[in-house]
Structures are given as structure tokens and as C-alpha cells.
Design a protein around this motif. Structure first.
Motif, PDB file in Angstrom:
ATOM      1  N   GLU A 173      33.730  42.256  37.270  1.00 35.88           N
ATOM      2  CA  GLU A 173      34.802  42.694  36.358  1.00 35.88           C
ATOM      3  C   GLU A 173      34.209  43.242  35.064  1.00 35.88           C
ATOM      4  O   GLU A 173      34.621  44.288  34.566  1.00 35.88           O
ATOM      5  CB  GLU A 173      35.750  41.537  36.056  1.00 35.88           C
ATOM      6  CG  GLU A 173      36.843  41.863  35.065  1.00 35.88           C
ATOM      7  CD  GLU A 173      37.911  42.801  35.606  1.00 35.88           C
ATOM      8  OE1 GLU A 173      38.581  43.452  34.789  1.00 35.88           O
ATOM      9  OE2 GLU A 173      38.074  42.882  36.840  1.00 35.88           O
ATOM     10  N   GLU A 200      38.051  36.418  27.517  1.00 32.50           N
ATOM     11  CA  GLU A 200      39.336  36.494  28.211  1.00 32.50           C
ATOM     12  C   GLU A 200      39.141  36.694  29.707  1.00 32.50           C
ATOM     13  O   GLU A 200      39.833  36.087  30.516  1.00 32.50           O
ATOM     14  CB  GLU A 200      40.202  37.614  27.630  1.00 32.50           C
ATOM     15  CG  GLU A 200      41.553  37.742  28.311  1.00 32.50           C
ATOM     16  CD  GLU A 200      42.358  36.449  28.342  1.00 32.50           C
ATOM     17  OE1 GLU A 200      43.026  36.200  29.365  1.00 32.50           O
ATOM     18  OE2 GLU A 200      42.320  35.674  27.368  1.00 32.50           O
ATOM     19  N   ILE A 201      38.200  37.545  30.080  1.00 29.73           N
ATOM     20  CA  ILE A 201      37.904  37.752  31.509  1.00 29.73           C
ATOM     21  C   ILE A 201      37.450  36.445  32.138  1.00 29.73           C
ATOM     22  O   ILE A 201      37.906  36.074  33.223  1.00 29.73           O
ATOM     23  CB  ILE A 201      36.837  38.849  31.683  1.00 29.73           C
ATOM     24  CG1 ILE A 201      37.414  40.206  31.297  1.00 29.73           C
ATOM     25  CG2 ILE A 201      36.298  38.867  33.111  1.00 29.73           C
ATOM     26  CD1 ILE A 201      36.373  41.299  31.134  1.00 29.73           C
ATOM     27  N   GLN A 216      40.416  34.034  32.383  1.00 32.24           N
ATOM     28  CA  GLN A 216      41.341  34.489  33.414  1.00 32.24           C
ATOM     29  C   GLN A 216      40.786  34.194  34.810  1.00 32.24           C
ATOM     30  O   GLN A 216      41.509  33.699  35.681  1.00 32.24           O
ATOM     31  CB  GLN A 216      41.590  35.988  33.267  1.00 32.24           C
ATOM     32  CG  GLN A 216      42.546  36.553  34.288  1.00 32.24           C
ATOM     33  CD  GLN A 216      42.713  38.050  34.117  1.00 32.24           C
ATOM     34  OE1 GLN A 216      41.739  38.761  33.844  1.00 32.24           O
ATOM     35  NE2 GLN A 216      43.934  38.517  34.260  1.00 32.24           N
ATOM     36  N   ARG A 217      39.532  34.458  35.023  1.00 33.23           N
ATOM     37  CA  ARG A 217      38.918  34.199  36.335  1.00 33.23           C
ATOM     38  C   ARG A 217      38.875  32.703  36.641  1.00 33.23           C
ATOM     39  O   ARG A 217      39.033  32.296  37.782  1.00 33.23           O
ATOM     40  CB  ARG A 217      37.515  34.799  36.414  1.00 33.23           C
ATOM     41  CG  ARG A 217      37.504  36.301  36.482  1.00 33.23           C
ATOM     42  CD  ARG A 217      38.167  36.759  37.750  1.00 33.23           C
ATOM     43  NE  ARG A 217      38.179  38.209  37.812  1.00 33.23           N
ATOM     44  CZ  ARG A 217      38.588  38.886  38.856  1.00 33.23           C
ATOM     45  NH1 ARG A 217      39.019  38.260  39.918  1.00 33.23           N
ATOM     46  NH2 ARG A 217      38.580  40.187  38.840  1.00 33.23           N
ATOM     47  N   ARG A 244      41.088  30.543  35.582  1.00 30.34           N
ATOM     48  CA  ARG A 244      42.457  30.169  35.933  1.00 30.34           C
ATOM     49  C   ARG A 244      42.778  30.580  37.361  1.00 30.34           C
ATOM     50  O   ARG A 244      43.372  29.819  38.116  1.00 30.34           O
ATOM     51  CB  ARG A 244      43.462  30.811  34.967  1.00 30.34           C
ATOM     52  CG  ARG A 244      43.518  30.153  33.610  1.00 30.34           C
ATOM     53  CD  ARG A 244      44.681  30.656  32.783  1.00 30.34           C
ATOM     54  NE  ARG A 244      44.673  32.085  32.556  1.00 30.34           N
ATOM     55  CZ  ARG A 244      44.076  32.697  31.526  1.00 30.34           C
ATOM     56  NH1 ARG A 244      43.432  31.981  30.628  1.00 30.34           N
ATOM     57  NH2 ARG A 244      44.128  34.003  31.392  1.00 30.34           N
ATOM     58  N   VAL A 245      42.378  31.787  37.740  1.00 34.55           N
ATOM     59  CA  VAL A 245      42.638  32.274  39.097  1.00 34.55           C
ATOM     60  C   VAL A 245      41.930  31.388  40.117  1.00 34.55           C
ATOM     61  O   VAL A 245      42.481  31.072  41.160  1.00 34.55           O
ATOM     62  CB  VAL A 245      42.178  33.749  39.237  1.00 34.55           C
ATOM     63  CG1 VAL A 245      42.159  34.179  40.690  1.00 34.55           C
ATOM     64  CG2 VAL A 245      43.074  34.642  38.416  1.00 34.55           C
TER      65      VAL A 245
END
Length: 145
Positions: free
Chosen positions: A12, A97-98, A101-102, A104-105
Motif C-alpha cells: 500500500e 493511518e495505513i 487501517q491494515r 483493523r482490517v
């Protein structure tokens, strides 16, 4: 952070860096400066110097090839992103943030303890590598101490 998650994060990040480079090719200079600094700092590490030399050669290629490598879902792309010289191209807040976010996913809890995000708010800080800072602190510099 597991290797699979780290690989997804680095892909990403690489993809976003490639997007920035397409719009601002002058950002290649950030990578060249990072490689020069890292080579001085790691002069006694032949394996890192080989990585840096490989990236120097890559940076002589056409921009489209560089961007393709940064976002390649191949073993070579994955290997190259482990020592990407494009630290500083993305703002630290975007990188965090990336990662958040990853996590959390992937249902992976955020690390506990003092955060590097808090450190960066207190001091001028920036990433100097894509690697996870908890396992690779040499890729983080704090300025103004």
C-alpha cells in the motif's frame, strides 16, 4: 506485526509513493538523498550497502519502471520494498493511518506503550524507511533533540 500484514502495508505504501512520483518526479531526489545518508550511517553493513546499490541502479531507470516495481505484487517487489529509499515522500500521518487501517482490517490490535505517533507530535520526526518501526528502529530518525 506478522510478515503477511507487513507485506500488505508495504505494498500500500509503495503504491501510494508510486502515485506521488508520477505527479512529482522530482521526489526521486528524496530517495537519492536517503540512500546517500543511509550509506554513510551503515558503512559497516555490506548487506545493507548492497540493497542501497541495487536501489541506486533502479533509480536510473525510467519513472514508469520505478513505479511499477514499487507497486508490483511480486517477490521482487516485496523484497525491494523492505528497504525502500522513499521514506519521507509520504507524510508520517498517512503512513500511520495505513498501518492502523491494515491492523483493523486484519483484526490485529495496535501496539501498546508509548507510540511513535506521540513522539512525532512532540518532536520533528520522520520515517526514513518503510519497515515496521517496532522491529526496525534504525529506520526512524528524530530531529531537534
Amino acid at each position: 506485526m506478522g510478515h503477511e500484514l507487513q507485506d500488505r502495508i508495504s505494498l500500500e505504501l509503495g503504491t501510494r509513493v508510486a502515485g506521488r512520483l508520477r505527479h512529482s518526479p522530482e521526489l526521486l531526489e528524496v530517495a537519492r538523498q536517503n540512500l546517500a545518508r543511509w550509506s554513510r550511517l551503515n558503512a559497516n553493513s555490506p548487506s545493507l550497502l548492497r540493497c542501497y546499490d541495487e536501489w541506486r541502479e533502479i533509480l536510473t531507470r525510467p519513472l514508469d519502471q520505478i513505479c511499477a516495481l514499487l507497486s508490483a505484487e511480486t517477490e521482487e517487489g516485496q523484497r525491494l520494498r523492505q528497504n525502500s529509499p522513499f521514506a519521507g515522500v509520504l507524510p508520517a500521518s498517512e503512513v500511520w493511518e495505513i498501518k492502523a487501517q491494515r491492523r483493523r482490517v486484519g483484526n490485529i490490535p495496535a501496539k501498546t506503550g508509548p507510540s511513535l505517533h506521540a513522539l512525532a507530535k512532540d518532536k520533528a520526526a520522520r520515517f526514513v524507511g518503510v519497515s515496521d518501526l517496532a522491529t526496525n528502529p534504525k529506520h526512524f530518525e528524530v530531529f531537534g533533540q
